[in-house]
Design an enzyme around this catalytic site. Sequence first.
Site, short mmCIF file in Angstrom:
data_model
loop_
_atom_site.label_atom_id
_atom_site.label_comp_id
_atom_site.label_asym_id
_atom_site.label_seq_id
_atom_site.Cartn_x
_atom_site.Cartn_y
_atom_site.Cartn_z
NE ARG A 93 9.89 29.08 46.45
CZ ARG A 93 9.24 29.43 47.56
NH1 ARG A 93 8.44 28.55 48.16
NH2 ARG A 93 9.42 30.61 48.10
CB SER A 152 -1.69 34.65 48.23
OG SER A 152 -2.08 33.62 49.10
CE1 TYR A 191 -0.37 37.20 45.76
CE2 TYR A 191 2.00 37.42 45.97
CZ TYR A 191 0.75 37.57 46.50
OH TYR A 191 0.59 38.12 47.75
NE ARG A 202 12.30 35.49 50.21
CZ ARG A 202 13.33 35.34 49.36
NH1 ARG A 202 14.52 35.85 49.64
NH2 ARG A 202 13.17 34.68 48.23
CG LEU A 208 -15.89 30.32 54.27
CD1 LEU A 208 -16.95 29.47 54.98
CD2 LEU A 208 -14.89 30.84 55.30
CG ASP A 214 -13.02 34.42 53.57
OD1 ASP A 214 -11.98 34.90 54.07
OD2 ASP A 214 -13.01 33.41 52.82
N GLY A 219 -9.98 30.29 53.32
CA GLY A 219 -10.12 30.67 54.72
C GLY A 219 -10.94 29.66 55.51
CG PHE A 240 9.12 42.88 52.77
CD1 PHE A 240 8.36 44.02 52.49
CD2 PHE A 240 10.28 42.70 52.04
CE1 PHE A 240 8.74 44.94 51.52
CE2 PHE A 240 10.68 43.62 51.07
CZ PHE A 240 9.91 44.74 50.82
CB ALA A 252 -5.63 38.04 47.35
N1 UFG Z 1 11.97 27.98 51.40
C1 UFG Z 1 12.71 26.81 51.51
N2 UFG Z 1 12.03 25.65 51.67
C2 UFG Z 1 10.67 25.58 51.71
C3 UFG Z 1 9.93 26.78 51.61
C4 UFG Z 1 10.62 27.97 51.45
O1 UFG Z 1 13.94 26.82 51.46
O2 UFG Z 1 10.14 24.47 51.83
C5 UFG Z 1 12.69 29.24 51.24
C6 UFG Z 1 12.33 29.99 49.98
O3 UFG Z 1 13.13 29.55 48.92
C7 UFG Z 1 12.60 31.43 50.39
C8 UFG Z 1 12.30 31.45 51.89
O4 UFG Z 1 12.33 30.09 52.31
O5 UFG Z 1 13.93 31.73 50.21
C9 UFG Z 1 10.95 32.02 52.22
O6 UFG Z 1 9.99 31.38 51.39
P1 UFG Z 1 8.42 31.58 51.58
O7 UFG Z 1 7.74 30.73 50.56
O8 UFG Z 1 8.08 31.40 53.02
O9 UFG Z 1 8.21 33.11 51.26
P2 UFG Z 1 8.62 33.93 49.94
O10 UFG Z 1 9.76 34.80 50.33
O11 UFG Z 1 8.76 33.11 48.74
O12 UFG Z 1 7.25 34.65 49.73
C10 UFG Z 1 6.91 35.87 50.30
C11 UFG Z 1 5.40 35.99 50.39
C12 UFG Z 1 4.80 35.92 49.01
C13 UFG Z 1 5.42 36.97 48.17
C14 UFG Z 1 6.91 36.82 48.17
C15 UFG Z 1 7.58 37.95 47.45
O13 UFG Z 1 4.92 34.95 51.16
O14 UFG Z 1 3.43 36.14 49.09
O15 UFG Z 1 7.40 36.87 49.49
O16 UFG Z 1 8.65 37.47 46.71
F1 UFG Z 1 4.99 36.83 46.89
#
Ligand code: UFG
Length: 322
Positions: A281, A75, A139, A221, A33, A31, A36, A167, A73
């Site tokens: 977003r 991310s 990404y 999700r 770092l 790693d 991480g 997921f 990675a």
């Molecule tokens: N969300 C909010 N407020 C926040 C943060 C997130 O409403 O402050 C919502 C997002 O819009 C989304 C859900 O919460 O609907 C989950 O968001 P995350 O950012 O936690 O996760 P994502 O679904 O965007 O991301 C995940 C993985 C990514 C991957 C993606 C695939 O973490 O690595 O799924 O689309 F790319």
Amino acid sequence: MKLLVTGGAGYVGSVCAAHLLGAGHEVVVLDDLSTGHRDAVPTGATFVEGELGAAAGDVLAGGRFDGVLHFAARSLVGESVEKPERYWDGNVVASFRLLEAIREHAVPRLVFSSTAATYGEPDQVPIAETAATRPTNPYGASKLAIDHMMTSYANAHGLAATSLRYFNVAGAHLGDGHRLGERHAVETHLIPLVLQVAAGTRESISIFGDDWPTPDGTCVRDYIHVDDLADAHLLALEHATAGRHDIYNLGSGHGFSVLEVVETCRRVTGHPIPAVVAPRRAGDPAVLVAAGDRAAEQLGWKPSRTEIERIVSDAWEFTRHR
Ligand code: UFG
């Protein structure tokens, strides 16, 4: 087995390294770092600090490895749109160097952290592995490019390759003397952000849109406990077959809305957690839920920590006692 874990100082990598050690494997963590933490590398693992593309060859030259688990990675979806070069270099070029080192040193197995972001906006939910891959950001495109490289190395060089498409990974690993969870310098994920509000380090949580075509108007999700995810990696190692590249979606198959997650965090923490509706977003699909049949049938993987309360409580336990 003797295993190299790239990115083993990060969230998912460190938890998987802990599970591998628990199962009796010998683990070397590589790693740089950059995101991480040295103290996340589980006790019992050998730690090498180094940049993946440059150091993987030297590490693999240092002993006969039975496999590589590749987590290292970049991310951040948003960053990948602004600075795609970081993703083509840090993910694709570095992974190519790793694959070349794997070939040179005849390492038989590779298990790779792929992502649901390889699918992009799905035509159908739940998402099966046969769904079209149309990533909507660099990404996801960089992870998909690595998946393609792995297919070609399996076909041409006999690599036993497995891509695990995560997921929404969440929760924390609290057993066996380790406390490993999410602590990103730049946090974008919903559950850790909501828990920052409960911990008093953030004032409120923004809900990115409440007018999505979902039952309560917020995005849905599929949250998967990081310990369940780690179990899948061990099974993937066992089932890896020379000359094949197998791809599995890892999710629980259940969707939870942003509002349901925030409500669960309120129940678990006892904190009111103020929430503010904000604009959508960019790039967020409305619903992402995995069809987990392939991992169940072929790997025998059955996630057991699927309750959202359990996932949030473990993440909260980690956040509170850090
Ligand atoms: N969300 C909010 N407020 C926040 C943060 C997130 O409403 O402050 C919502 C997002 O819009 C989304 C859900 O919460 O609907 C989950 O968001 P995350 O950012 O936690 O996760 P994502 O679904 O965007 O991301 C995940 C993985 C990514 C991957 C993606 C695939 O973490 O690595 O799924 O689309 F790319």
